[in-house]
Design a protein around this motif. Sequence first.
Motif, mmCIF file in Angstrom:
data_model
loop_
_atom_site.group_PDB
_atom_site.id
_atom_site.type_symbol
_atom_site.label_atom_id
_atom_site.label_comp_id
_atom_site.label_asym_id
_atom_site.label_seq_id
_atom_site.Cartn_x
_atom_site.Cartn_y
_atom_site.Cartn_z
ATOM 1 N N ARG A 359 0.832 -1.215 0.000
ATOM 2 C CA ARG A 359 0.000 0.000 0.000
ATOM 3 C C ARG A 359 0.863 1.261 0.000
ATOM 4 N NH1 ARG A 359 -3.195 -3.041 4.145
ATOM 5 N NH2 ARG A 359 -4.909 -4.022 3.004
ATOM 6 N N VAL A 360 1.955 1.253 0.744
ATOM 7 C CA VAL A 360 2.857 2.407 0.745
ATOM 8 C C VAL A 360 3.427 2.639 -0.660
ATOM 9 C CG1 VAL A 360 5.088 3.244 1.577
ATOM 10 C CG2 VAL A 360 3.450 2.260 3.191
ATOM 11 N N CYS A 361 3.880 1.572 -1.290
ATOM 12 C CA CYS A 361 4.438 1.694 -2.641
ATOM 13 C C CYS A 361 3.363 2.143 -3.632
ATOM 14 C CB CYS A 361 5.031 0.363 -3.088
ATOM 15 S SG CYS A 361 6.492 -0.154 -2.152
ATOM 16 N N ALA A 362 2.155 1.610 -3.472
ATOM 17 C CA ALA A 362 1.069 1.981 -4.379
ATOM 18 C C ALA A 362 0.718 3.457 -4.260
ATOM 19 C CB ALA A 362 -0.162 1.124 -4.091
ATOM 20 N N THR A 363 0.864 4.006 -3.073
ATOM 21 C CA THR A 363 0.615 5.434 -2.875
ATOM 22 C C THR A 363 1.709 6.281 -3.504
ATOM 23 O OG1 THR A 363 -0.531 4.962 -0.793
ATOM 24 C CG2 THR A 363 0.234 7.226 -1.131
ATOM 25 N N THR A 409 9.535 -7.213 -4.181
ATOM 26 C CA THR A 409 9.790 -8.252 -3.190
ATOM 27 C C THR A 409 8.528 -8.565 -2.393
ATOM 28 O OG1 THR A 409 12.068 -7.459 -3.004
ATOM 29 C CG2 THR A 409 11.291 -8.941 -1.290
ATOM 30 N N ALA A 410 7.755 -7.527 -2.087
ATOM 31 C CA ALA A 410 6.529 -7.736 -1.314
ATOM 32 C C ALA A 410 5.547 -8.631 -2.061
ATOM 33 C CB ALA A 410 5.881 -6.386 -0.986
ATOM 34 N N GLY A 475 -4.433 3.095 -10.554
ATOM 35 C CA GLY A 475 -5.108 1.796 -10.555
ATOM 36 C C GLY A 475 -4.497 0.846 -9.550
ATOM 37 N N PHE A 476 -3.159 0.843 -9.444
ATOM 38 C CA PHE A 476 -2.488 0.010 -8.449
ATOM 39 C C PHE A 476 -2.805 0.488 -7.043
ATOM 40 C CE2 PHE A 476 1.800 -0.923 -6.312
ATOM 41 C CZ PHE A 476 1.332 -2.115 -5.780
ATOM 42 N N THR A 477 -2.932 1.797 -6.863
ATOM 43 C CA THR A 477 -3.294 2.337 -5.548
ATOM 44 C C THR A 477 -4.622 1.758 -5.067
ATOM 45 O OG1 THR A 477 -2.169 4.407 -6.135
ATOM 46 C CG2 THR A 477 -3.628 4.455 -4.229
ATOM 47 N N TYR A 482 -7.219 -4.381 -1.837
ATOM 48 C CA TYR A 482 -8.031 -5.598 -1.883
ATOM 49 C C TYR A 482 -7.191 -6.869 -1.763
ATOM 50 C CZ TYR A 482 -11.752 -2.478 -3.414
ATOM 51 O OH TYR A 482 -12.674 -1.473 -3.469
ATOM 52 N N MET A 483 -5.976 -6.766 -1.248
ATOM 53 C CA MET A 483 -5.138 -7.944 -1.076
ATOM 54 C C MET A 483 -5.672 -8.814 0.063
ATOM 55 S SD MET A 483 -2.973 -7.661 -3.460
ATOM 56 C CE MET A 483 -1.660 -8.798 -3.071
ATOM 57 N N PRO A 484 -5.498 -10.139 -0.015
ATOM 58 C CA PRO A 484 -6.068 -11.030 1.010
ATOM 59 C C PRO A 484 -5.330 -10.947 2.335
ATOM 60 C CG PRO A 484 -4.757 -12.286 -0.570
ATOM 61 C CD PRO A 484 -4.835 -10.882 -1.097
#
Length: 499
Positions: A359-363, A409-410, A475-477, A482-484
């Motif tokens: 989420r940090v990277c997506a932001t 890596t995540a 879109g990635f943000t 919604y990751m499990p």
Amino acid sequence: MRASGNDGVRVATEQTPLLAAEDIAAVNEAVIEPVQDGNDDTNNVDDKPLPVWQIAVLCYARWVEPVAFFSIFPYINKMAQENGHLDNADVGFYSGLIESLFSLTQMFVMILWGKAADRLGRKPVLVFSLVGVSFATTLFGMARTIWQMVLFRCLAGVFAGTIVTIRTMISEHSTSKTQARAFSWFAFTGNLGILFGPLIGGALADPARQYPGLFGNVGFFLDYPYALPSLAVGVIGLSAVVVTAIWTEETLVRHHADATSGAEDSATPKPQEYSTRDLIKSRGVPIVLFTYGYIMLLAYSYTAIVPVFWFTKVHLGGFEFTPLQISLMLGLNGASQAIWVLLVFPPLQHRIGTNGVLRVCATAYPFFFAVCPLLNLLLRAGTDASVAAFWVVAPVALCLGCGISMSFTAIQLALNDVSPSPALLGMLNALALANVSGVRSFSPALFAGLFAVGARTQWLWGYAIWVLMVLLALGFTVLSRYMPDYDEMRRERERDERL
């Protein structure tokens, strides 16, 4: 692969193929022996220490692939322009086409290499693939036409066995407690490849003109100005061949069925069989596979755009860097990514979890892409102050923005966590990497071509491609939300095993 926790043993079986969706070991063929930890308490398999030397050897082999891939980036545009007699605005399309066909080739052969690794063993496939990559990369530097460049680059793509095999061997050497550290080093050496590959390519390209005192009278380098960096990368590849051939341990351990009865050892646990469709439909797998591909789409599109963006004239929307400046900036990019992945990712992942890092990277992604056209505006202003500001801001923005590389890596750890069984991790990795190869087969040509169109037409002042990239990043943000929940999935699997 490996089974841990309640499974009690680590198992690598030919019924657990690296890529195949079904059992590939026939009756009376070799079956796999459970790997014991040297004591009777097999429940402590997760506490087994990481075999550091084996991980180091595999990471060195892993280092070769990005070195070979990125070493051509500082000069591929100029090489294509000279070999094809291209206009400036058309360079991006052809350089992207070369990389797209390379990845398309990888996608088609990856399953074959995976099956070979399951039949013949990981080590022979890894060594043979490294030999092929080394020679194919050497030949690329001697191409004299666009189509020779395509042919030799696709030949390098044929030897894609290193990609899946190394990931699988690292998984087989690690446990659920050590995989984060193992894959951090895996990612770190990949970023070292991003650092050294462009440096080698930029420093050694066209040596007769860069170093006339040493190579100015050498006819071979006048005729083949891009042979020296390819030869250097080929030698590095052959060194990895020697290292892996001598020190790599085979992780696919077998014993044969009883010669008299033809029966398999009843103590060997047989993992639950999954078809490819069953695996894709497993809980959490679809969203993680899609996110994996989406992250790689962002990464490969940016990687395709950046060399031609930096090469393009300032008034067309680029930075107008020289090949040496491109190699230095790509090297800084690789070094920054390595620092983020090695020093920042492990404690950050421990603190906020895999999904938190994503989420940090997506932001951060949209802001990172938006900086690129803003930096071009500084160069377009053309004043001494604006140019000086560019050379202060650009390296800092690149170093900070490279933190988005932690998402690579995540998402690999997320892939490991959603696997229905450790025994299926190889197949799951194969699906993800085939997906990634498919993405890389079209994204370089598409996005480099879109950049070329934007530069030629000056639509949105040449910044149309960056508007698109920001929208994709947004879109990635959204997707990252919604990751499990991996902990909940793990508890459910453990509860099902007890039942």
